[in-house]
Enzyme design. Structure first.
Site, PDB file in Angstrom:
ATOM      1  N   HIS A   1       3.008  -3.107   7.157  1.00 29.65           N
ATOM      2  CA  HIS A   1       1.899  -2.220   6.807  1.00 29.65           C
ATOM      3  C   HIS A   1       1.837  -1.054   7.788  1.00 29.65           C
ATOM      4  CE1 HIS A   1      -0.476  -4.469   3.709  1.00 29.65           C
ATOM      5  NE2 HIS A   1       0.312  -5.445   4.134  1.00 29.65           N
TER       6      HIS A   1
ATOM      7  N   GLU B   1       1.360   3.825   2.959  1.00 29.84           N
ATOM      8  CA  GLU B   1       1.828   3.376   4.273  1.00 29.84           C
ATOM      9  C   GLU B   1       3.347   3.489   4.331  1.00 29.84           C
ATOM     10  OE1 GLU B   1       0.083  -0.470   4.588  1.00 29.84           O
ATOM     11  OE2 GLU B   1      -1.965   0.315   4.603  1.00 29.84           O
TER      12      GLU B   1
ATOM     13  N   GLU C   1       1.724  -4.294  11.657  1.00 25.64           N
ATOM     14  CA  GLU C   1       1.040  -3.019  11.510  1.00 25.64           C
ATOM     15  C   GLU C   1       1.687  -1.983  12.416  1.00 25.64           C
ATOM     16  OE1 GLU C   1      -1.455  -2.231   9.577  1.00 25.64           O
ATOM     17  OE2 GLU C   1      -2.303  -4.125   8.894  1.00 25.64           O
TER      18      GLU C   1
ATOM     19  N   HIS D   1       0.865  -1.182   0.000  1.00 27.79           N
ATOM     20  CA  HIS D   1       0.000   0.000   0.000  1.00 27.79           C
ATOM     21  C   HIS D   1       0.901   1.231   0.000  1.00 27.79           C
ATOM     22  CE1 HIS D   1      -3.277  -2.622   2.029  1.00 27.79           C
ATOM     23  NE2 HIS D   1      -3.373  -2.670   0.708  1.00 27.79           N
TER      24      HIS D   1
END
Length: 1124
Positions: A981, A887, A1052, A884
């Protein structure tokens, strides 16, 4: 002469009379005795006799007897006495009221009300006490409204309210009871059907300032009835909105000293329900209600100062501003001196909410929801059948959808992936590899094993598939061509490892779950292919490699200063921003002022990328050249064409200069800001100056998509120092944001970077995130704007440190593709780096940008097979990031991982001796370069394509899976896979894993547990290990299912900060993210050394079960733009 005090024996005797009568029944004689006893008790209660009161309250039999009398007696006097005594009991304490409810008092009382209503003439005193008792019991009986409807009492009470409208004493309890009844949906509809709205308006006309209590109860009943949408629609259609506005104006004029704020607040609550439908909103606008409510909202002292500061009418075409305004007050919270200040603030908040509900929806000031640039798909093969699929639906990102049906994926040749293993160069002499491939009994792997697309087991997540698996292999024929052959697995293969299902059934060590139509005769061809492979067939990029300029769909006008001068983090912790509670209401009212005072707005376009695209020349590169500077021992990102030179001299104080020139007038000319986003990772589509220091900003959607307006990164200059500039990003999609939890945007000053090396810093005050009146619809789109999705505004105020500086504002710390290339080139110039790192090009993205693959391990010059550190004995770890593009925090963590692994520390050396790290630092370089937030150039979320990545559409995913597939074929299944991420709603750093069987519990949770102990920013409590259906096509789940990688994770990291541990209350910076990357590597080392999870208990006080229990796992947070 005063009455003598009753003795205890006399009180007990009176109570015994009541108890006996309730037990034996009532005849004429008993009725008379009980009536006399209750009358005497009431007389004593009126004298506030303590002994009698305590006796009644202490004995539960007495209250039960009174309830029984209430249900059985027909005598009016006895009925009245009984109800009166029960009112005293219920009023004494909450526990006694609860006891009455348990003894059946509500049901008995409702029956009593129904019976009394039939008596003529009306017994007003009895009705009064009955409804007073109902009010008391309603606090403990939550189903009183339902019981009243079942007993038929709702209309009875309504008829009583109509009959007794002139009775002030009885009207109050009747209105309160009707309000209780109206909490039930059916009751509320029934009341409106029977004329309660007309009745309430009669109360409004009869009672006002003369009896405020009755008027207030009527208002509360009105508000409760209008809480049902159908009732509000009916009332609004009959003109209730206009009448309530007139009533509000009357009380506003009457309430000069703010003594009746509660009355005005109740009226506003009714209007709030009325404007919940289209008819009410139109009526409010027609009656000029927005101006009326806006005037009320400004009564707050803070509102007055803010409106005066921002909404002064401009008298000159140059938009001059009085210098006497102290703009620094914008950062201060104004204390309200009015004693009713809090109530007035609540009144202002309700007014602003009503106005925002009623304001007409406005389309975004852009011609189309699609961005001004797009990806030319003509570069893709138009005859490819996979390109005929609908891969660009607007709703593709709906994470509740099941994964798309799988299609076969084939790899062309084994050599295509063997070249990505430079650590295994001596194929001809490496008997171990040849033996493993022979044992594997496959010429080469041509398809990653697939899960059945029509699986009926949503989340059972068993490691076996219940249906047959289609596997495609391409054995090399003698003429060099290939032939596709399909094989079907047997349904009896449940319980076997899916990886073994693709192996040849002739292997005696494998279960007979796959029947292959091919034989094992072509193993020799694999041996020949391996022996003919050499390092020259898979070139490793050396230090002399010159990275090509990044290729972009957008036209780039410059190289951003942060790329040229890099970033140096501050030496201090940046605290989470503590927002002021009243800021949101104030800023929302300023938005309302646009509609009320449009003459105060400038509405001047400061930047429009749509217009620039029409006139600019086409370009497909980022205008950046990456050069190695031997003198500085670092890489430089330089522009390939001349651009404006940044001035490192002290900036000119433009404001003081103009003040000296125009001292006679006391005004200065404030120049309009100049914006630019046509640089790598930039995202800003339009900027509109709405007030002198206020700008509306519109973000680009991801290329190929109409959504994902979250990442922003743009340049701004021509500012005046120390003046508060407010920026409003008006097309945010998400309903919530980390900006409400203390996150701040980032500011980069080119002047500070040149003078003292300062990098990105958190900045911004008065940060707020709220729903606006813009809708997800462009000006040229057809259809109703009111039916479109509402957008949200992110607003923040920045005081720039220098005038005429060149500054950059970003959502998060940018990490561009050029920055990655510069970092890798610097790494390649480190002394002795060739002994620990190999850099290769994994593939080329659809945008034409090379994708890097790094191999980090301790390369041994003498291939000593007996050495304990032999490469053949090492386990593999695969890491990836930036699928992504928005990010960017994942890239900073990956940078920390790379820097740690190539360092000279003892732990890094141990890791290189134990593992071979395969790292893909940027999976989606096209999205990163072009400033997208989530998608590839095709407008598709690549992290939903891992099950069957097409080689032409998603080459990075395809080749990453091919590398892992070949590792599995060589018997070197990765011990760990992790995809990095960023998360936009949660704080801290945490992991997602896959646990569906108790046997995997300790294995999967071991690494997160280690990180929770050793990494300050990591939080185990935020981790989640469930496998949801919407995550089936993510890297974490797809690679776990298809390759059996037990430790397959998503790491994350928060955009915001931490709420636990060492960094609690602080925002996470690049130094913390890089530290997290180093701690992640240390965690892998500890994990490899830990024989049992219990070895960690020495460093934590928490019980092992708290970490390794799967029963307490929460479901994975569904963050549609950040989570995986």
């Amino acid at each position: 002469m005063s009455n003598p005090k009753p003795s205890s024996s006399r009180v007990s005797g009176l109570l015994q009379v009541i108890e006996r009568s309730a037990g034996t029944g009532l005849d004429d004689k008993n009725v008379e005795n009980v009536s006399q006893a209750t009358a005497k008790i009431l007389r004593m209660l009126g004298q506030q006799e303590k002994t009698l009161t305590e006796s009644i309250l202490r004995k539960s039999k007495v209250s039960q007897s009174l309830v029984t009398l209430l249900m059985t007696t027909q005598d009016v006097a006895l009925h009245l006495n009984t109800v009166h005594i029960l009112v005293h009991i219920a009023s004494s304490s909450n526990s006694k009221c609860t006891r009455l409810v348990r003894q059946g008092a509500p049901h008995a009382l409702l029956r009593s009300v129904a019976a009394t209503s039939r008596v003529r003439p009306l017994l007003e005193e009895l009705c009064l006490h009955q409804h007073l008792l109902l009010i008391k019991l309603a606090t403990k009986e939550k189903k009183l409204a339902l019981k009243a409807r079942l007993c038929g009492v709702v209309t009875v009470t309504l008829d009583l309210a109509k009959q007794c409208i002139n009775n002030i004493d009885l009207s109050s309890p009747l209105l309160q009871v009707l309000k209780i009844y109206a909490t039930n949906h059916s009751n509320s509809l029934s009341l409106v059907k029977n004329g309660v709205l007309n009745l309430i308006e009669r109360y409004f006309s009869m009672y006002g300032k003369q009896n405020i209590a009755v008027f207030r109860y009527a208002l509360e009943l009105y508000t409760q009835v209008l809480a049902i949408r159908a009732n509000a629609v009916k009332a609004a259609a009959n003109g209730a909105t206009r009448r309530m506005l007139d009533l509000f104006n009357y009380w506003t004029d009457l309430d000069k000293l703010h003594k009746f704020v509660h009355i005005r607040k109740s009226i506003l609550n009714s209007i709030k329900h009325l404007v919940g439908n289209e008819s009410g909103r139109k009526s409010l606008i027609k009656c000029d209600g927005i101006s009326i409510l806006y005037a009320t909202a400004k009564q707050s002292d803070e509102m007055k100062q803010e409106i005066q500061r921002n909404c002064s009418t401009h008298t000159s075409s140059d938009f001059k501003l009085r210098v006497t305004v102290n703009t620094q007050d914008i950062y201060k919270k104004t204390d309200t001196t009015n004693p009713n200040g809090k109530a007035i603030d609540n009144l202002a908040l309700t007014c602003s909410q009503i106005i925002r509900k009623s304001m007409p929806k406005v389309c975004l000031p852009i011609p189309s929801l699609h961005g001004p640039v797009y990806f030319d798909e003509s570069s893709l093969d138009p005859t490819d059948p996979y390109l005929l699929q609908e891969y660009k639906e607007d709703g593709y990102e709906d994470e509740d959808e099941a994964p798309a049906e799988e299609v076969p994926l084939t790899l062309t040749n084994v050599e295509d992936f063997l070249k990505f293993f430079p650590e295994l160069t001596d194929y001809q002499n490496n008997k171990v590899i040849l033996d493993q491939l022979s044992e594997y009994r496959k010429e080469f792997i041509t398809l990653v094993p697939q899960t059945p697309s029509n699986s009926q087991n949503e989340l059972s997540d068993e490691r076996s598939d219940t249906g047959p698996i289609s596997v495609i292999v391409k054995p090399v024929l003698q003429n060099g061509s290939s032939q596709s052959i399909r094989s079907q697995s047997s349904p009896k293969s449940s319980g076997s490892d899916p990886l073994r299902k693709i192996s040849n059934s002739c292997d005696p060590n494998l279960p007979p779950s796959v029947t292959s139509k091919r034989s094992c005769r072509n193993v020799k061809s694999v041996t020949n292919s391996l022996s003919n492979m050499s390092l020259g067939d898979s070139p490793v990029l050396t230090a002399s490699y010159s990275p090509p300029p990044a290729k972009a769909v957008k036209h780039f006008a410059k190289v951003a200063a942060p790329d040229m001068y890099s970033h140096r983090p501050p030496h201090y912790l940046e605290q989470l921003y503590d927002p002021i509670q009243s800021v949101q209401r104030t800023l929302m009212l300023l938005d309302i002022a646009r509609a009320v005072h449009p003459e105060t707005l400038i509405n001047r376009i400061a930047y429009d990328q749509d217009e620039l695209v029409k006139t600019e020349e086409p370009s497909n590169h980022a205008l950046s050249n990456i050069k190695w500077d031997p003198a500085l021992r670092r890489c430089k990102i330089l522009p390939s064409i001349p651009q404006t030179r940044l001035n490192a001299d002290p900036p000119l104080d433009v404001l003081s200069q103009h003040m000296n020139e125009e001292n006679s007038t006391g005004t200065v000319n404030i120049p309009i800001l100049q914006f630019e986003s046509r640089h790598e990772c930039g995202n800003l589509r339009k900027a509109i100056q709405v007030r002198i220091f206020e700008y509306d900003l519109v973000l680009n959607s991801d290329i190929g998509s109409t959504r994902h307006h979250q990442w922003f990164y743009f340049e701004v200059h021509n500012m005046v120092a120390d003046f508060p500039y407010r920026f409003n990003i008006i097309n945010c999609e998400k309903s919530c944001s980390s900006f409400t939890q203390g996150m701040q945007p980032l500011l980069y000053s080119a002047h500070d970077a040149l003078t003292n090396g300062t990098g990105w810093q958190r900045c911004g005050k008065r940060i707020c995130y709220y729903k606006n009146n813009f809708v997800r619809k462009a000006t040229e789109d057809t259809g109703r704007a009111s039916a479109a999705q509402n957008m949200h505004t992110l607003t923040f105020t920045i005081c720039f440190p220098h005038s005429h500086d060149t500054c950059y504002i970003a959502y998060h710390y940018p990490y561009s593709y050029s920055s990655l290339q510069a970092h890798l080139l610097e790494v390649q110039h480190l002394h002795g780096i060739s002994s620990v790192l190999r850099r290769q090009t994994l593939c080329t993205s659809i945008g034409g940008n090379p994708v890097d693959l790094l191999t980090i391990t301790q390369f041994s010059p003498s291939h000593n097979k007996s050495s304990a550190n032999s490469i053949n004995d090492r386990e593999y770890v695969v890491l990836s990031a930036r699928v992504h593009p928005g990010e960017s925090n994942s890239s900073w963590i990956m940078k920390g991982v790379i820097n740690f692994l190539i360092s000279d520390s003892e732990k890094a050396q141990q890791l290189r001796n134990k593992f071979v790290f395969k790292i893909i630092p940027m999976l989606n370089p096209d999205g990163v370069i072009n400033g997208s937030h989530r998608c590839s150039l095709l407008g598709v979320d690549m992290n939903r394509q891992w099950i069957n990545p097409h080689p032409n559409l998603y080459p990075t995913l395809y080749h990453t899976k091919g590398v892992i597939q070949l590792l599995v074929a060589l018997g070197k299944r990765p011990v760990l896979y992790c995809d990095f991420h960023g998360h936009s709603r949660k704080k801290n750093v945490f992991m997602y894993g896959n646990i569906t069987q108790p046997a995997d519990n300790a294995t999967v949770k071991l690494l997160p547990t280690i990180l929770d102990i050793h990494a300050p920013a990591f939080s185990f409590s935020n981790c989640c290990f469930t496998v949801e259906k919407s995550r089936e096509s993510t890297a974490r789940v797809a690679l776990w299912r298809q390759f059996g990688i037990t430790r397959s994770y998503t790491l994350e990291s928060s955009y915001c900060g931490a709420d636990q541990g060492l960094y609690k209350g602080c925002q996470l910076g690049t130094q913390h993210l890089e530290e997290m990357g180093a701690k992640f590597c240390e965690g892998i080392l500890i994990m490899s050394s830990a024989d049992q999870p219990c070895c960690l208990s020495d460093e934590t006080d928490e019980d092992e079960d708290s970490y390794f229990s799967s029963d307490s796992d929460d479901s994975e947070d569904d963050d549609d733009s950040s989570a995986e």
